[in-house]
Design a protein around this motif. Sequence first.
Motif, PDB file in Angstrom:
ATOM      1  N   MET A  38      73.331  96.872  72.226  1.00 36.73           N
ATOM      2  CA  MET A  38      74.317  96.073  73.313  1.00 36.73           C
ATOM      3  C   MET A  38      74.692  97.094  74.632  1.00 36.73           C
ATOM      4  N   LEU A  39      75.059  98.279  74.253  1.00 33.34           N
ATOM      5  CA  LEU A  39      75.489  99.509  75.103  1.00 33.34           C
ATOM      6  C   LEU A  39      74.109  99.869  75.727  1.00 33.34           C
ATOM      7  N   LEU A  40      72.874 100.265  75.077  1.00 31.89           N
ATOM      8  CA  LEU A  40      72.053 100.708  75.861  1.00 31.89           C
ATOM      9  C   LEU A  40      71.501  99.673  76.666  1.00 31.89           C
ATOM     10  N   ALA A  41      71.391  98.329  76.455  1.00 32.83           N
ATOM     11  CA  ALA A  41      70.771  97.206  77.241  1.00 32.83           C
ATOM     12  C   ALA A  41      71.639  97.255  78.386  1.00 32.83           C
ATOM     13  N   LYS A  42      73.106  97.363  78.384  1.00 28.66           N
ATOM     14  CA  LYS A  42      73.958  97.173  79.367  1.00 28.66           C
ATOM     15  C   LYS A  42      73.794  98.400  80.252  1.00 28.66           C
ATOM     16  N   GLU A  43      73.599  99.705  79.960  1.00 30.30           N
ATOM     17  CA  GLU A  43      73.257 101.150  80.809  1.00 30.30           C
ATOM     18  C   GLU A  43      72.013 100.889  81.329  1.00 30.30           C
ATOM     19  N   MET A  44      70.950 100.248  80.852  1.00 31.91           N
ATOM     20  CA  MET A  44      69.654 100.277  81.243  1.00 31.91           C
ATOM     21  C   MET A  44      69.462  98.889  82.223  1.00 31.91           C
ATOM     22  N   ARG A  45      70.436  98.096  82.405  1.00 27.82           N
ATOM     23  CA  ARG A  45      70.144  96.743  82.669  1.00 27.82           C
ATOM     24  C   ARG A  45      69.330  95.728  82.326  1.00 27.82           C
ATOM     25  N   LEU A  46      69.168  95.732  81.126  1.00 30.81           N
ATOM     26  CA  LEU A  46      68.279  95.020  80.413  1.00 30.81           C
ATOM     27  C   LEU A  46      68.904  93.928  79.441  1.00 30.81           C
ATOM     28  N   PRO A  47      68.062  92.524  79.300  1.00 31.68           N
ATOM     29  CA  PRO A  47      68.857  91.355  78.706  1.00 31.68           C
ATOM     30  C   PRO A  47      69.351  92.008  77.234  1.00 31.68           C
ATOM     31  N   TYR A  48      70.435  91.524  76.796  1.00 30.99           N
ATOM     32  CA  TYR A  48      71.058  91.507  75.708  1.00 30.99           C
ATOM     33  C   TYR A  48      70.049  91.109  74.577  1.00 30.99           C
ATOM     34  N   HIS A  49      70.115  91.456  73.296  1.00 35.11           N
ATOM     35  CA  HIS A  49      69.514  90.759  72.311  1.00 35.11           C
ATOM     36  C   HIS A  49      70.222  89.652  71.642  1.00 35.11           C
ATOM     37  N   MET A 101      65.103 104.496  73.875  1.00 33.49           N
ATOM     38  CA  MET A 101      65.048 103.243  74.774  1.00 33.49           C
ATOM     39  C   MET A 101      64.016 103.776  75.894  1.00 33.49           C
ATOM     40  N   GLU A 102      63.114 102.778  76.418  1.00 33.22           N
ATOM     41  CA  GLU A 102      62.496 103.248  77.368  1.00 33.22           C
ATOM     42  C   GLU A 102      62.144 101.819  78.142  1.00 33.22           C
ATOM     43  N   LYS A 103      62.510 101.926  79.576  1.00 34.71           N
ATOM     44  CA  LYS A 103      62.420 100.990  80.579  1.00 34.71           C
ATOM     45  C   LYS A 103      60.955 100.986  80.904  1.00 34.71           C
ATOM     46  N   LEU A 104      60.154 100.002  80.839  1.00 34.15           N
ATOM     47  CA  LEU A 104      58.745 100.206  81.190  1.00 34.15           C
ATOM     48  C   LEU A 104      58.356  99.473  82.406  1.00 34.15           C
ATOM     49  N   GLY A 105      59.171  98.669  83.004  1.00 28.33           N
ATOM     50  CA  GLY A 105      58.893  97.727  84.541  1.00 28.33           C
ATOM     51  C   GLY A 105      60.052  98.498  85.332  1.00 28.33           C
ATOM     52  N   VAL A 106      59.758  98.246  86.476  1.00 31.12           N
ATOM     53  CA  VAL A 106      61.096  98.627  87.728  1.00 31.12           C
ATOM     54  C   VAL A 106      61.801  97.536  87.847  1.00 31.12           C
ATOM     55  N   SER A 107      61.086  96.269  87.820  1.00 25.04           N
ATOM     56  CA  SER A 107      62.051  95.135  88.010  1.00 25.04           C
ATOM     57  C   SER A 107      61.865  94.183  87.154  1.00 25.04           C
ATOM     58  N   ALA A 108      63.072  93.307  86.673  1.00 29.54           N
ATOM     59  CA  ALA A 108      63.068  92.347  85.624  1.00 29.54           C
ATOM     60  C   ALA A 108      62.121  91.167  85.984  1.00 29.54           C
ATOM     61  N   PRO A 109      61.154  90.683  85.333  1.00 26.94           N
ATOM     62  CA  PRO A 109      60.608  89.399  85.652  1.00 26.94           C
ATOM     63  C   PRO A 109      61.356  88.163  85.680  1.00 26.94           C
ATOM     64  N   TYR A 168      60.948  93.623  73.983  1.00 29.13           N
ATOM     65  CA  TYR A 168      60.927  92.805  75.049  1.00 29.13           C
ATOM     66  C   TYR A 168      59.622  92.125  75.389  1.00 29.13           C
ATOM     67  N   ASN A 169      59.345  90.635  75.533  1.00 25.99           N
ATOM     68  CA  ASN A 169      58.156  90.141  75.789  1.00 25.99           C
ATOM     69  C   ASN A 169      58.791  89.167  77.001  1.00 25.99           C
ATOM     70  N   PRO A 170      57.984  89.457  78.381  1.00 26.69           N
ATOM     71  CA  PRO A 170      57.149  90.292  78.618  1.00 26.69           C
ATOM     72  C   PRO A 170      57.977  91.791  78.588  1.00 26.69           C
ATOM     73  N   ARG A 171      56.774  92.522  78.572  1.00 24.52           N
ATOM     74  CA  ARG A 171      56.977  94.237  78.073  1.00 24.52           C
ATOM     75  C   ARG A 171      57.799  94.754  79.225  1.00 24.52           C
ATOM     76  N   ILE A 172      59.045  94.688  79.088  1.00 29.79           N
ATOM     77  CA  ILE A 172      59.791  95.399  80.317  1.00 29.79           C
ATOM     78  C   ILE A 172      60.726  96.583  79.911  1.00 29.79           C
ATOM     79  N   ALA A 173      60.436  96.611  78.276  1.00 29.69           N
ATOM     80  CA  ALA A 173      61.338  97.625  77.744  1.00 29.69           C
ATOM     81  C   ALA A 173      60.866  97.512  76.245  1.00 29.69           C
TER      82      ALA A 173
END
Length: 141
Positions: A118-129, A13-21, A61-66
């Motif tokens: 879900m766990l990866l999204a939580k730990e990386m502060r990403l939206p849940y799927h 899992m890779e986070k591509l952006g610093v902040s969530a749009p 994710y679209n926009p490409r945040i991760a």
Amino acid sequence: MPVLGFNITKVEMEKLGVSAPSGQIEVRLSPKVKEMRLGEIRTPTGKMNGIEVLFRYEIDYNPRIAQGAIEGAILYLPPQKDKIDEILGLWEDEKKIDPVTFAEVVNFITKEVSPMLMLLAKEMRLPYHIPIPRVEVKSSP
């Protein structure tokens, strides 16, 4: 149960952006079958043949945040054991899977992989799927 074994071989899992749009974020899941081959599992009553399915479950994710993926293998046992050769033959000849087998395999993989996503999204502060249930307070009339 048509699936006798499940094994994760790779998680990324890779986070591509610093902040969530701001605004709507779309999450796309893409289950893919990479390979199918004859497999076997040892049980107390002896060896049992099945179909080893190697998979890759991608999340974008679209926009490409991760972006990310989970890879692994399952051992699938069709309801009729004589279908093993038919399923593998179709895969070897055309790289296709019949819709019933595909649905069983993808539904099982989704059920197993979703908690990890879900766990990866939580730990990386990403939206849940999938949407999380929310309690709303309604004003009384």
